[in-house]
Design an enzyme around this catalytic site. Structure first.
Site, short mmCIF file in Angstrom:
data_model
loop_
_atom_site.label_atom_id
_atom_site.label_comp_id
_atom_site.label_asym_id
_atom_site.label_seq_id
_atom_site.Cartn_x
_atom_site.Cartn_y
_atom_site.Cartn_z
N PRO A 68 0.25 -1.29 4.76
CA PRO A 68 1.20 -1.00 3.67
C PRO A 68 1.63 -2.25 2.91
O PRO A 68 2.20 -2.14 1.82
CB PRO A 68 2.39 -0.35 4.39
CG PRO A 68 2.26 -0.76 5.81
CD PRO A 68 0.80 -0.91 6.07
N GLU B 198 2.88 -1.30 15.95
CA GLU B 198 3.80 -1.97 15.04
C GLU B 198 3.12 -2.85 14.00
O GLU B 198 3.63 -3.07 12.92
CB GLU B 198 4.81 -2.81 15.85
CG GLU B 198 5.89 -3.46 15.02
CD GLU B 198 6.80 -2.44 14.34
OE1 GLU B 198 7.43 -2.80 13.33
OE2 GLU B 198 6.87 -1.29 14.81
N ARG C 229 -18.46 8.15 -3.42
CA ARG C 229 -18.81 9.05 -4.52
C ARG C 229 -19.30 8.29 -5.74
O ARG C 229 -19.90 8.88 -6.64
CB ARG C 229 -17.63 9.95 -4.88
CG ARG C 229 -16.45 9.21 -5.47
CD ARG C 229 -15.23 10.12 -5.62
NE ARG C 229 -15.49 11.27 -6.46
CZ ARG C 229 -15.47 11.24 -7.79
NH1 ARG C 229 -15.18 10.11 -8.42
NH2 ARG C 229 -15.71 12.33 -8.49
N ASP D 118 -13.97 10.45 -14.98
CA ASP D 118 -12.85 10.82 -14.11
C ASP D 118 -11.58 10.14 -14.58
O ASP D 118 -11.61 9.12 -15.26
CB ASP D 118 -13.12 10.37 -12.67
CG ASP D 118 -14.15 11.24 -11.97
OD1 ASP D 118 -14.40 12.35 -12.46
OD2 ASP D 118 -14.69 10.80 -10.95
#
Length: 245
Positions: A89, A116, A154, A169
């Site tokens: 993150p 953690e 993809r 896209d």
């Protein structure tokens, strides 16, 4: 492309990699996957891969040895230096541009952590990229790596069949994709725009470009850099503003 995924829960990937586009990509020889339990590389007599953090604190931290040895082993037969991606993150926010960048690589290694966090030496001496798929925390890196693998594979040549499919896209053009319609031309009184039934490809292309800009303006105005727009698109923007106001 060769993709290795280091995970403590490799069974999570079975369904994702064995169906739909991911399976087609493998069948066509565009990509080779292997999901490796990095616990298998632990030299600890109990096969532990985590330990308490120095200095105290909550949770457990992944130890460097299994990760270092796993990446070394997976890299030894590679003809190129792999991109080693840490799902975290704290990493750079993932986007389509990064997907297109990674799609040009020959070898990717994903590290999916739990607990953690990671011993900092993994970040400093093994990892080439730290990537986050959003400002929230998941239980582990598996789901995030699945998202990235799907978005990258993809884009590989031959995977989607139609080579132009991904080029329009959302985000690939810098804008959100224009609205799409299919048969029937009228459903419950709701009609497909006449221009799409006209057969005039020049007008259709112009309509799609304008609607792509409109959708981006309404939903993701942060993607627009007005100074870089053509005079025609600036005129369309003014039109959209008046409609909104």
């Amino acid at each position: 492309m060769r993709i290795n995924i280091l995970s403590l829960f490799p069974e999570m990937f079975t369904g994702v990699l064995q169906h739909s586009i991911m399976k087609n990509a493998q069948d066509r020889g565009a990509v080779e996957f292997s999901v490796v339990n990095f616990r298998d590389y632990s030299t600890n007599k109990h096969n532990n891969v985590d330990d308490y953090p120095y200095g105290g604190g909550a949770g457990m931290v992944l130890t460097p040895q299994p990760i270092f040895d796993a990446v070394d082993d997976l890299s030894k037969d590679s003809t190129v230096k792999p991109r080693v991606i840490l799902m975290c993150p704290q990493g750079v926010r993932y986007n389509q541009k990064k997907a297109e960048e990674l799609a040009n690589e020959e070898h990717l290694i994903f590290i999916c952590g739990h607990y953690e966090g990671y011993d900092e030496r993994i970040r400093e001496h093994v990892v080439t990229d730290e990537i986050s798929i959003g400002d929230y925390v998941l239980t582990g890196g598996e789901l995030a790596s699945m998202v990235i693998v799907d978005s990258v594979v993809r884009l590989l040549p031959g995977v989607l069949g139609n080579e132009t499919s991904h080029k329009k896209d959302s985000f690939s053009t810098g804008y959100l994709e224009h609205p799409q319609y299919t048969r029937p031309s009228e459903f419950r009184g709701l009609k497909v725009p006449d221009v799409l039934l006209s057969g005039n490809h020049k007008l259709i292309d112009e309509w799609r470009e304008k609607e792509s800009l409109r959708r981006t303006f309404l939903r993701r105005p942060d993607l627009l850099v007005e100074e870089q727009l053509s005079d025609v698109k600036k005129k369309w923007l003014e039109e959209f503003r008046k409609e909104r106001d």
